[in-house]
Motif scaffolding. Structure first.
Motif, short mmCIF file in Angstrom:
data_model
loop_
_atom_site.label_atom_id
_atom_site.label_comp_id
_atom_site.label_asym_id
_atom_site.label_seq_id
_atom_site.Cartn_x
_atom_site.Cartn_y
_atom_site.Cartn_z
N ASN A 371 0.82 -1.22 0.00
CA ASN A 371 0.00 0.00 0.00
C ASN A 371 0.85 1.27 0.00
OD1 ASN A 371 -2.41 -1.58 0.16
ND2 ASN A 371 -2.06 -1.81 2.36
N LYS A 372 1.79 1.32 -0.93
CA LYS A 372 2.63 2.52 -1.05
C LYS A 372 2.46 3.18 -2.42
CE LYS A 372 4.42 2.22 3.03
NZ LYS A 372 3.44 1.21 3.50
N GLY A 373 1.32 2.88 -3.09
CA GLY A 373 1.03 3.53 -4.36
C GLY A 373 1.48 2.77 -5.58
N TYR A 374 1.93 1.53 -5.42
CA TYR A 374 2.45 0.75 -6.55
C TYR A 374 1.47 -0.33 -6.99
CZ TYR A 374 7.00 2.98 -6.15
OH TYR A 374 8.03 3.90 -6.14
N ASP A 375 0.17 -0.13 -6.80
CA ASP A 375 -0.83 -1.04 -7.32
C ASP A 375 -1.28 -0.53 -8.69
OD1 ASP A 375 -0.56 -2.33 -4.94
OD2 ASP A 375 -2.47 -1.69 -4.10
N ILE A 376 -1.15 -1.37 -9.73
CA ILE A 376 -1.35 -0.93 -11.11
C ILE A 376 -2.45 -1.77 -11.76
CG2 ILE A 376 -0.22 -0.47 -13.31
CD1 ILE A 376 1.00 1.08 -10.96
N PRO A 377 -3.43 -1.15 -12.44
CA PRO A 377 -4.53 -1.90 -13.07
C PRO A 377 -4.07 -2.72 -14.27
CG PRO A 377 -5.11 0.43 -12.76
CD PRO A 377 -3.63 0.30 -12.53
N VAL A 378 -4.82 -3.78 -14.54
CA VAL A 378 -4.61 -4.59 -15.74
C VAL A 378 -5.96 -4.83 -16.41
CG1 VAL A 378 -2.56 -5.78 -14.87
CG2 VAL A 378 -4.83 -6.75 -14.44
N GLN A 379 -5.91 -5.31 -17.64
CA GLN A 379 -7.13 -5.65 -18.38
C GLN A 379 -7.83 -6.84 -17.73
OE1 GLN A 379 -6.36 -6.48 -22.48
NE2 GLN A 379 -8.49 -6.84 -23.02
N VAL A 380 -9.16 -6.80 -17.66
CA VAL A 380 -9.92 -7.87 -17.01
C VAL A 380 -11.06 -8.33 -17.93
CG1 VAL A 380 -11.24 -8.55 -14.96
CG2 VAL A 380 -9.46 -6.81 -14.77
N GLU A 381 -11.32 -9.64 -17.94
CA GLU A 381 -12.46 -10.20 -18.66
C GLU A 381 -13.53 -10.60 -17.65
OE1 GLU A 381 -15.24 -12.77 -20.43
OE2 GLU A 381 -13.89 -13.46 -18.86
N TYR A 382 -14.78 -10.19 -17.88
CA TYR A 382 -15.87 -10.44 -16.95
C TYR A 382 -16.95 -11.37 -17.50
CZ TYR A 382 -14.17 -6.55 -14.07
OH TYR A 382 -13.41 -5.73 -13.27
N THR A 383 -17.25 -11.30 -18.78
CA THR A 383 -18.43 -11.98 -19.31
C THR A 383 -18.37 -13.49 -19.06
OG1 THR A 383 -18.69 -10.29 -21.00
CG2 THR A 383 -19.81 -12.40 -21.37
N ARG A 384 -17.27 -14.12 -19.45
CA ARG A 384 -17.13 -15.55 -19.22
C ARG A 384 -16.77 -15.85 -17.77
NH1 ARG A 384 -15.38 -14.68 -24.41
NH2 ARG A 384 -13.31 -14.05 -23.70
N ALA A 385 -15.99 -14.95 -17.16
CA ALA A 385 -15.51 -15.20 -15.80
C ALA A 385 -16.66 -15.22 -14.78
CB ALA A 385 -14.50 -14.13 -15.40
N LEU A 386 -17.64 -14.34 -14.94
CA LEU A 386 -18.75 -14.28 -13.98
C LEU A 386 -19.90 -15.21 -14.33
CD1 LEU A 386 -19.04 -10.42 -13.33
CD2 LEU A 386 -17.95 -12.14 -11.89
N ARG A 387 -19.83 -15.84 -15.49
CA ARG A 387 -20.96 -16.66 -15.94
C ARG A 387 -21.35 -17.76 -14.95
NH1 ARG A 387 -21.74 -19.14 -22.06
NH2 ARG A 387 -23.95 -19.65 -21.82
N PRO A 388 -20.40 -18.55 -14.40
CA PRO A 388 -20.81 -19.59 -13.45
C PRO A 388 -21.55 -19.02 -12.24
CG PRO A 388 -18.55 -19.94 -14.16
CD PRO A 388 -18.93 -18.59 -14.66
#
Length: 517
Positions: A371-388
């Motif tokens: 928690n020193k400011g080095y958290d960086i976003p990445v691309q995420v897939e939701y449609t298939r991931a949340l389906r179950p």
């Protein structure tokens, strides 16, 4: 820009300001000096424009003012954040200005670090006591460094929040700079020592109706219990955060499992007792007033495993053997499915916000901790991931799922269409790197056409900086007023509908989304 002139909206005001700067710049050209931010700064007391962050176009701005007027005094529902309950339980003074404003604020620290500073210069202490540490910087010096860096925050939401805090909350009348740093520090220091600026006094002044903290699953919740005994049980509520317990390859996982066993009173000897311990802790959080759980996995995958496979992987980790990354990720996705099943049982809202590489710089992590400011976003897939998860629980009347993202490319493509059809799912507000004026406008533009307003849940501030809470909610209300005003100006909404929607976004929707069930 503070010009010290009364002028009409729009270009006339801008022209007055530019003319003043042009005259001043010409004077410096004659004398051979170069104007700086301090020489160009107005001698008038620092104030904030009442129309800040509202649309620049005059007709839309007038409509936005009318809409914003109906929401600006509404109580604050801060249903997702990281303020420590201890602060309100003990109600001790906050400390000095550097401790309150700068040291805990990732946004401020990371910007200064990006310009060649370092986290230790901004107050971060090494976590390894065996390693020699540089002398801790004086807190007044940290404040001076922040004030001297004030121009770095131009155009950022941090600038807006800090302006609101300094001017509206603490009555500061000078803009931060190297020259004004000490005077501002002294004024803030004196205010923070007074009863009017203690945590509970500010809580009341900010008109916070409910504040949700975020707490590890093994937390004893003693400060929440103390607050409840003092009549604050419905005003400060915990949130169940089990992430470290679901990540079998985490370096702290064995110790965290031991904490889970101790706090739940259940000896975790296998997968079944592990689930029992998690259920017990959820019940303890419910008894303490919790409304929600909070999950920040790397991926959004919610694919369940068979009981046999879940048992095998868990037993492997519990034995101390190495769990490979694929097995750890599969178990994490399986446990998100299990958390949803438990939410169906106990009614806790499930908050999900995947897609961040945590602690990107390992050297900083090793030296100063997370928690020193080095958290960086990445691309995420939701449609298939949340389906179950959504196939199993998306239509269940007892399930509520709020999905956040830091990957705004998925709003129109995936998240808005999902929230626009599954009754259990709602779309969370822009947050973290998207908690910005432009990010919030883009959110409304990309999500509303598919999800509407009423498949969203209103604003969450997600802050550790207590004094910034009203600033963040104020900015959100202004941006929503501006967006709704444009719909009115384009004759797509009537004004009464826009006002009703603004009130719902600021208050009604978050209240309903996190209501006890």
């Amino acid at each position: 820009m503070l010009c010290g002139h009364e002028a009409q909206d729009g270009l006339q005001t801008i022209a007055v300001c530019f003319n003043e700067e042009a005259d001043l710049t010409a004077q410096h050209a004659q004398t051979g000096t170069i104007p700086t931010s301090s020489t160009l700064q107005s001698t008038e007391p620092w104030t904030l424009h009442e129309d800040r962050a509202l649309p620049a176009e005059p007709t839309t701005r007038r409509l936005a003012r009318e809409i914003y007027t109906e929401t600006k005094r509404l109580p604050i529902l801060s249903m997702h954040g990281h303020v420590d309950a201890r602060i309100l339980d003990e109600d001790t003074p906050f400390g000095d200005p550097a401790e309150l404003f700068v040291i805990p604020d990732h946004y401020l620290v990371r910007m200064i670090v990006s310009q060649g500073g370092s986290v230790d210069q901004m107050g971060a202490a090494p976590v390894d006591s065996a390693r020699p540490a540089a002398p801790s910087p004086d807190h007044r010096e940290i404040w001076r460094r922040f004030c001297a860096s004030w121009k770095l925050f131009r155009g950022t939401p941090s600038r807006y929040w800090m302006e609101h805090e300094l001017v509206e909350v603490f009555g500061i009348t000078q803009r931060p700079s190297a020259e004004t740093a000490d005077a501002i520090y002294d004024q803030l220091d004196a205010a923070l020592a007074s009863p009017e600026f203690r945590p509970r006094a500010l809580f009341e002044r900010f008109d916070i109706e409910t504040l949700a903290t975020t707490d590890p699953a093994w937390s004893g919740l003693e400060h929440h219990a103390s607050l409840a005994a003092q009549g604050w049980g419905e005003r400060v509520v915990p949130t169940f955060r089990p992430d470290p317990l679901l990540e079998l390859d985490g370096t702290s996982w064995p110790a965290d499992i031991a904490r889970l066993a101790q706090s739940s009173g259940i000896d975790v000897t296998g997968y079944a007792s592990y689930l029992d311990a998690l259920r017990q802790r959820r019940q303890a959080f419910l008894a303490a007033g919790a409304r929600a759980t909070d999950h920040g996995p790397f991926l959004a995958d919610t694919t369940p495993l068979s009981d046999a496979e879940a048992n095998r992987i868990f037993d492997l980790a519990l034995s101390g053997a190495q769990v490979n990354p694929a097995e750890a990720q599969a178990f994490s996705g399986h446990m998100l499915f299990q958390m949803a099943a438990m939410s169906v049982e106990d009614g806790l809202v499930m908050q999900l916000h995947p897609g961040v590489v945590r602690n990107h710089d390992k050297a900083v992590l090793d030296r100063f901790g997370p928690n020193k400011g080095y958290d960086i976003p990445v691309q995420v897939e939701y449609t298939r991931a949340l389906r179950p998860l959504l196939e199993a629980f998306g239509h269940h009347p007892g399930f509520r799922l709020i999905v956040f993202t830091i990957d705004e490319t998925v709003y129109s493509r995936e998240l808005a269409p999902l929230a626009g059809v599954y009754p259990a799912m709602k779309l969370g507000a822009p947050w973290w790197f998207l908690d910005t004026p432009e990010g919030m406008r883009r959110f409304r533009e990309t999500a509303t056409e598919t999800a509407g307003f009423y498949n969203t849940t209103g604003f969450v501030d997600d802050t550790r900086a207590f004094a910034s809470i009203p600033a963040r909610h104020d900015l959100s209300r202004r941006i929503d007023a501006g967006y709704l005003a444009r719909l009115v100006a384009e004759h797509r909404l009537d004004l009464d509908e826009a006002v009703e929607t603004a009130i719902d976004l600021a208050y009604t929707l978050p209240r309903a989304a996190y209501a006890r069930r």
